[in-house]
Design an enzyme around this catalytic site. Structure first.
Site, PDB file in Angstrom:
ATOM      1  N   HIS A  62      93.404 -29.640 -96.572  1.00 48.91           N
ATOM      2  CA  HIS A  62      92.285 -30.472 -96.114  1.00 48.91           C
ATOM      3  C   HIS A  62      91.486 -30.889 -97.351  1.00 48.91           C
ATOM      4  O   HIS A  62      91.419 -30.122 -98.329  1.00 48.91           O
ATOM      5  CB  HIS A  62      91.419 -29.604 -95.179  1.00 48.91           C
ATOM      6  CG  HIS A  62      90.326 -30.317 -94.476  1.00 48.91           C
ATOM      7  ND1 HIS A  62      89.156 -30.670 -95.099  1.00 48.91           N
ATOM      8  CD2 HIS A  62      90.209 -30.710 -93.191  1.00 48.91           C
ATOM      9  CE1 HIS A  62      88.360 -31.257 -94.213  1.00 48.91           C
ATOM     10  NE2 HIS A  62      88.977 -31.303 -93.050  1.00 48.91           N
ATOM     11  N   ASP A  80      91.862 -20.784 -97.165  1.00 45.02           N
ATOM     12  CA  ASP A  80      91.032 -21.564 -96.250  1.00 45.02           C
ATOM     13  C   ASP A  80      91.481 -21.219 -94.833  1.00 45.02           C
ATOM     14  O   ASP A  80      92.511 -21.688 -94.359  1.00 45.02           O
ATOM     15  CB  ASP A  80      91.235 -23.053 -96.564  1.00 45.02           C
ATOM     16  CG  ASP A  80      90.576 -23.959 -95.535  1.00 45.02           C
ATOM     17  OD1 ASP A  80      89.939 -23.441 -94.602  1.00 45.02           O
ATOM     18  OD2 ASP A  80      90.723 -25.189 -95.669  1.00 45.02           O
ATOM     19  N   GLN A 119      91.326 -23.063 -89.813  1.00 42.91           N
ATOM     20  CA  GLN A 119      92.141 -23.259 -88.597  1.00 42.91           C
ATOM     21  C   GLN A 119      92.761 -21.952 -88.103  1.00 42.91           C
ATOM     22  O   GLN A 119      93.270 -21.902 -86.985  1.00 42.91           O
ATOM     23  CB  GLN A 119      93.265 -24.273 -88.857  1.00 42.91           C
ATOM     24  CG  GLN A 119      92.781 -25.677 -89.122  1.00 42.91           C
ATOM     25  CD  GLN A 119      92.077 -26.308 -87.926  1.00 42.91           C
ATOM     26  OE1 GLN A 119      92.217 -25.872 -86.788  1.00 42.91           O
ATOM     27  NE2 GLN A 119      91.279 -27.327 -88.175  1.00 42.91           N
ATOM     28  N   LYS A 169      84.460 -24.064 -85.395  1.00 37.52           N
ATOM     29  CA  LYS A 169      85.834 -24.167 -84.881  1.00 37.52           C
ATOM     30  C   LYS A 169      86.201 -22.914 -84.098  1.00 37.52           C
ATOM     31  O   LYS A 169      87.322 -22.791 -83.597  1.00 37.52           O
ATOM     32  CB  LYS A 169      86.817 -24.380 -86.035  1.00 37.52           C
ATOM     33  CG  LYS A 169      86.662 -25.735 -86.714  1.00 37.52           C
ATOM     34  CD  LYS A 169      87.669 -25.902 -87.818  1.00 37.52           C
ATOM     35  CE  LYS A 169      87.316 -27.008 -88.773  1.00 37.52           C
ATOM     36  NZ  LYS A 169      87.544 -28.346 -88.239  1.00 37.52           N
ATOM     37  N   CYS A 212      91.587 -35.907 -92.819  1.00 38.79           N
ATOM     38  CA  CYS A 212      91.084 -35.378 -94.096  1.00 38.79           C
ATOM     39  C   CYS A 212      92.212 -34.765 -94.907  1.00 38.79           C
ATOM     40  O   CYS A 212      92.040 -33.703 -95.538  1.00 38.79           O
ATOM     41  CB  CYS A 212      89.958 -34.351 -93.893  1.00 38.79           C
ATOM     42  SG  CYS A 212      88.536 -35.011 -93.077  1.00 38.79           S
TER      43      CYS A 212
HETATM   44  N1  PMP Z   1      89.803 -26.663 -93.854  1.00 35.96           N
HETATM   45  C1  PMP Z   1      90.529 -26.991 -92.780  1.00 35.96           C
HETATM   46  C2  PMP Z   1      91.962 -26.561 -92.711  1.00 35.96           C
HETATM   47  C3  PMP Z   1      89.947 -27.721 -91.746  1.00 35.96           C
HETATM   48  O1  PMP Z   1      90.671 -28.069 -90.676  1.00 35.96           O
HETATM   49  C4  PMP Z   1      88.587 -28.099 -91.853  1.00 35.96           C
HETATM   50  C5  PMP Z   1      87.901 -28.906 -90.760  1.00 35.96           C
HETATM   51  N2  PMP Z   1      88.658 -29.933 -90.216  1.00 35.96           N
HETATM   52  C6  PMP Z   1      87.887 -27.717 -92.995  1.00 35.96           C
HETATM   53  C7  PMP Z   1      88.518 -26.991 -93.966  1.00 35.96           C
HETATM   54  C8  PMP Z   1      86.455 -28.092 -93.190  1.00 35.96           C
HETATM   55  O2  PMP Z   1      85.646 -27.531 -92.237  1.00 35.96           O
HETATM   56  P1  PMP Z   1      84.080 -27.914 -92.209  1.00 35.96           P
HETATM   57  O3  PMP Z   1      84.025 -29.402 -92.039  1.00 35.96           O
HETATM   58  O4  PMP Z   1      83.564 -27.168 -91.032  1.00 35.96           O
HETATM   59  O5  PMP Z   1      83.517 -27.462 -93.501  1.00 35.96           O
END
Ligand code: PMP
Length: 410
Positions: free
Chosen positions: A122, A198, A201, A224, A364
């Site tokens: 991401h 990270d 998910q 999430k 993203c």
């Molecule tokens: N890493 C992953 C794998 C994600 O899916 C996301 C959110 N789509 C993020 C990081 C970022 O999360 P946040 O916007 O809550 O900081």
């Protein structure tokens, strides 16, 4: 039949119509919905205990401190961290990664050092490292996935003696792949590098044990996993956090402030400047209680049932190309796909007119899209509160999408 208790009543938001059709929410990977129990915990906090934590000696400030620090201990237990000093509250996963990139990456890296990422990251776990590389002269090296979206073991050989940081998602938000992070961390440590995982998910769907993984840093976002927006968590190994400079400066993260010099508070407060989003933190505590009461075994079983059903249904559609593994091995409940000859934004707009909420776009993850030679795709993501009827609605209405656009369905 899954062991999961009946949960739909806990999520009143799901019981509504969108454009005259029953809402089918298939975007939990973007943000999950909040059960009544989480909303009630925040309401009780607001109506009884609200004050500024760590700031006063009056009862409400003390209660707020107790609530805040109580959640920190809960998160420690949830992640199997050794100490509450290793649990830092941030605004979201993105801020947690930036904290490590700035406070660790910028000070530790020098020209020629390597930062290793997967191509499926991401932007939150990619752009900060790109900035660190630009500022320090370090190089970014990517590990590429195979046609099924899995990481071939030989890619891990790129983690070499020049590598200082490996940053990888536990589960991809596009492919749904669960990456072999324990082995990745082992490989990083074998060459003296640190690993950041990270878990944005992964955490909503599985038990995570940062001690067993031997992770140096592990991040996730509350929103999430059923909590309010505005809270994220950084787990950091205490010995590393001790050596790092603060990321943000201001109130609460200090020990003594003089006109020209400041000494900093101890862990974890050194990394928590200013008033934190305490309602979100309270909601995170209630979300952990809720998930643990349901049990991750039951959650996993239900989500795998939904995933298996969705993969079977989607594979039967001749105009669908799956993006990501086509079977259940090492995979979570996120299914991305391309609908032949239809732009993903049209797919999601038409599905919305039938009440079905999915995500369309690059998710993203633009470098991943480019590597897969697609501009964008559509993603359906499931949580334990989804049903097989939700998947039936998705599949039935994908046929409608094709018809609307003037193509055959099946
Ligand atoms: N890493 C992953 C794998 C994600 O899916 C996301 C959110 N789509 C993020 C990081 C970022 O999360 P946040 O916007 O809550 O900081």
């Amino acid at each position: 039949m899954s062991k999961l208790r009946e949960v739909r009543g806990d999520f009143p938001i799901l019981d509504q119509e969108i454009q005259g059709r029953k809402l089918v929410y298939l975007d939990s990977a973007a943000t999950s919905q909040r059960p009544l129990q989480v909303q009630e915990a925040v309401r009780q906090y607001d109506n009884r205990d609200n004050g500024n934590p760590h700031r006063g000696s009056h009862t409400l400030s003390l209660r707020a401190t107790e609530a805040f620090e109580g959640v920190r201990e809960k998160v420690r237990r949830f992640l199997h961290a050794r100490s509450v000093k290793e649990i830092i509250f941030t605004k979201n996963a993105t801020e947690a990664i930036n904290l490590v990139a700035y406070s660790y990456g910028l000070s530790q890296l020098k020209p020629g050092d390597r930062i290793v990422l997967s191509i499926a990251e991401h932007h939150a776990n990619l752009v900060p490292w790109q900035q660190v590389a630009k500022k320090t002269g370090a190089v970014l090296t990517y590990l590429y996935v195979d046609e099924e979206g899995r990481l071939p073991e030989k890619e891990l050989d790129k983690i070499d003696s020049a590598t200082k940081i490996v940053a990888m998602s536990h589960m991809s938000n596009v492919l749904g792949t669960i990456f072999p992070v324990k082995e990745v961390i082992r490989r990083a440590h074998a060459v003296g590098a640190v690993a950041l995982i990270d878990g944005a998910q992964a955490v909503p769907h599985m038990k995570v044990d940062v001690t067993d993984l031997d992770a140096d840093f592990y991040v996730f976002s509350g929103h999430k996993m059923l909590s309010l927006m505005g809270v994220g968590v950084l787990y950091g190994r205490e010995s590393l956090l001790e050596t790092m400079d603060p990321f943000l400066y201001g109130g609460d993260m200090i020990e003594y402030v003089h006109e020209q010099e400041t000494s900093f508070n101890e862990l974890p407060f050194k990394f928590e400047a200013g008033t934190q989003g305490i309602e979100a933190v309270v909601s995170l505590g209630a979300a952990i209680d809720y998930l643990e009461e349901l049990g991750f075994d039951a959650i996993h079983e239900k989500e795998m049932e939904l995933l298996a059903y969705a993969l079977d249904q989607l594979k039967a559609l001749p105009y669908i190309r799956l993006v990501g593994p086509s079977d259940l091995k090492d995979r979570g409940a996120v299914v991305s796909f391309v609908v032949e000859d239809v732009h993903p934004h049209d797919v999601s707009t038409i599905l919305d007119s039938y009440g079905v909420g999915v995500r369309a776009g690059h998710h993203c993850a633009q470098p991943l899209m480019r590597y897969l030679k697609i501009n964008a795709c559509t993603r359906a993501s499931f949580a334990f509160y989804n049903t097989k009827e939700d998947i039936d609605a998705l599949v039935r209405n994908l046929d409608e999408v094709r018809r609307w656009m003037g193509y055959g369905s099946r």
